[in-house]
Design a protein around this motif. Structure first.
Motif, PDB file in Angstrom:
ATOM      1  N   GLU A 175      11.503 -11.260   3.675  1.00 16.65           N
ATOM      2  CA  GLU A 175      12.953 -11.055   3.770  1.00 16.65           C
ATOM      3  C   GLU A 175      13.379 -10.721   5.203  1.00 16.65           C
ATOM      4  O   GLU A 175      14.488 -11.074   5.612  1.00 16.65           O
ATOM      5  CB  GLU A 175      13.395  -9.997   2.754  1.00 16.65           C
TER       6      GLU A 175
ATOM      7  N   GLU B 280      19.489  -8.629   2.178  1.00 12.29           N
ATOM      8  CA  GLU B 280      18.044  -8.895   2.319  1.00 12.29           C
ATOM      9  C   GLU B 280      17.367  -7.830   3.184  1.00 12.29           C
ATOM     10  O   GLU B 280      16.210  -7.483   2.949  1.00 12.29           O
ATOM     11  CB  GLU B 280      17.798 -10.292   2.897  1.00 12.29           C
TER      12      GLU B 280
ATOM     13  N   HIS C 243      16.694  -5.014   0.888  1.00 16.38           N
ATOM     14  CA  HIS C 243      15.593  -5.365  -0.033  1.00 16.38           C
ATOM     15  C   HIS C 243      14.242  -5.147   0.642  1.00 16.38           C
ATOM     16  O   HIS C 243      13.321  -4.578   0.057  1.00 16.38           O
ATOM     17  CB  HIS C 243      15.672  -6.836  -0.460  1.00 16.38           C
TER      18      HIS C 243
ATOM     19  N   HIS D 228      17.382  -5.337  -7.241  1.00 18.32           N
ATOM     20  CA  HIS D 228      17.082  -6.460  -6.350  1.00 18.32           C
ATOM     21  C   HIS D 228      17.392  -7.785  -7.052  1.00 18.32           C
ATOM     22  O   HIS D 228      18.058  -8.657  -6.494  1.00 18.32           O
ATOM     23  CB  HIS D 228      15.610  -6.390  -5.916  1.00 18.32           C
TER      24      HIS D 228
ATOM     25  N   GLU E 128      19.995 -10.777  -6.066  1.00 15.27           N
ATOM     26  CA  GLU E 128      19.549 -12.171  -5.884  1.00 15.27           C
ATOM     27  C   GLU E 128      20.436 -13.126  -6.676  1.00 15.27           C
ATOM     28  O   GLU E 128      20.777 -14.211  -6.202  1.00 15.27           O
ATOM     29  CB  GLU E 128      18.083 -12.324  -6.300  1.00 15.27           C
TER      30      GLU E 128
END
Ligand SMILES: [Fe+2]
Ligand SMILES: [Fe+2]
Length: 284
Positions: free
Chosen positions: A46, A76, A79, A168, A172
């Motif tokens: 990421e 991202e 994440h 997460h 997404e």
């Protein structure tokens, strides 16, 4: 009916890993480690998305897309750091992932990294990497939808880890069209889309299988070998995605008319984000 436009923004989540057990799906070391692979692969992966998207930003000629790409970059980046926290927790429990993460770093920073190329070729290399990210993001959305519905609580899975995966996964699903739209805006050639999926799909499967084997082999609790039949059994219980579903998802990416907005709605993701303990704490 088209979905209302979402404003993508990062949520500054934090997780307290201190009470998360090593085998956080009780009695299911293989399912635990298949999902733990995300902590070893995603931080570097990421960060690479963020780096490549940063290079694409000056080429974007659409204000709405630019705003979405900036939102994507922010999400991202969070994440990567959230999964890094889980990877550090593995190390604190005696399963130091550094040797495997070194291989992942080589993949993203060297093999897929920046190269000293003449400008037109460098631009093609940027487009190639954007198409690869769009292909990878197809799988992160598929896995995101899966984890939002997986009966992990029924198996007694640790709630902090479940929240990490669902928060997460929900983001997404929320940003599932951004990488595809960015690639479509800057190039969009179908041949490149198919070619990069033909590479990304098998390489991801190989990487995650290799990572699972590595985690099982190096687990200080010695859970035994990573066996395919155990993965099938866990998938039947709903604790892992099944391979046939992932192959079907790969196939769905290939038609010329495909767009990620065709893959369900964002409602489920938004509903989870409204109840996620980490997302709610971040909103306060
Ligand atoms: Fe992500
Ligand atoms: Fe993503």
């Amino acid at each position: 009916m088209p979905e209302p436009a979402l404003v993508l923004a990062p949520r500054a989540v934090t997780f307290d890993w201190s009470a998360v057990p090593a085998h956080w799906v009780p009695g299911e070391p293989l399912a635990t480690h298949v999902m733990n692979t995300l902590h070893l692969v995603l931080p570097e992966g990421e960060r690479w998305f963020v780096h490549v998207f940063g290079q694409a930003l000056p080429h974007i000629r659409d204000d709405k897309l630019r705003e979405e790409v900036i939102g994507f970059i922010g999400q991202e980046a969070v994440h990567a750091e959230a999964h890094q926290g889980a990877a550090d927790h593995l190390a604190a429990q005696g399963l130091d992932p550094a040797p495997f993460v070194d291989q992942v770093s080589w993949l993203f920073r060297t093999l897929l990294g920046d190269r000293d190329l003449p400008a037109p070729v460098a631009h093609q290399w940027l487009l190639e990497r954007l198409a690869m990210i769009a292909a990878i993001e197809h799988f992160t959305a598929v896995l995101g939808r899966w984890v939002l519905r997986a009966p992990l609580e029924r198996a007694g899975a640790d709630p902090t880890m479940v929240d990490l995966l669902r928060w997460h996964g929900a983001e997404e699903v929320e940003h599932r069209s951004v990488a595809f739209d960015l690639y479509a805006h800057l190039d969009g050639r179908w041949s490149r889309r198919v070619r990069t999926m033909a590479v990304a799909g098998p390489v991801l499967l190989w990487l995650f299988a290799r990572c699972t084997r590595w985690l099982m082999r190096n687990d200080p609790l010695r859970p035994g070998p990573a066996r395919l039949r155990d993965a099938h059994r866990a998938a039947r219980r709903g604790l892992l995605p099944d391979l046939a579903g992932l192959l079907r998802a790969t196939w769905q990416y290939l038609p010329r008319t495909y767009h990620p907005s065709q893959d369900g709605t964002t409602d489920e993701a938004v509903a989870y984000l409204a109840t996620s303990p980490a997302a709610r704490a971040a909103a306060r």
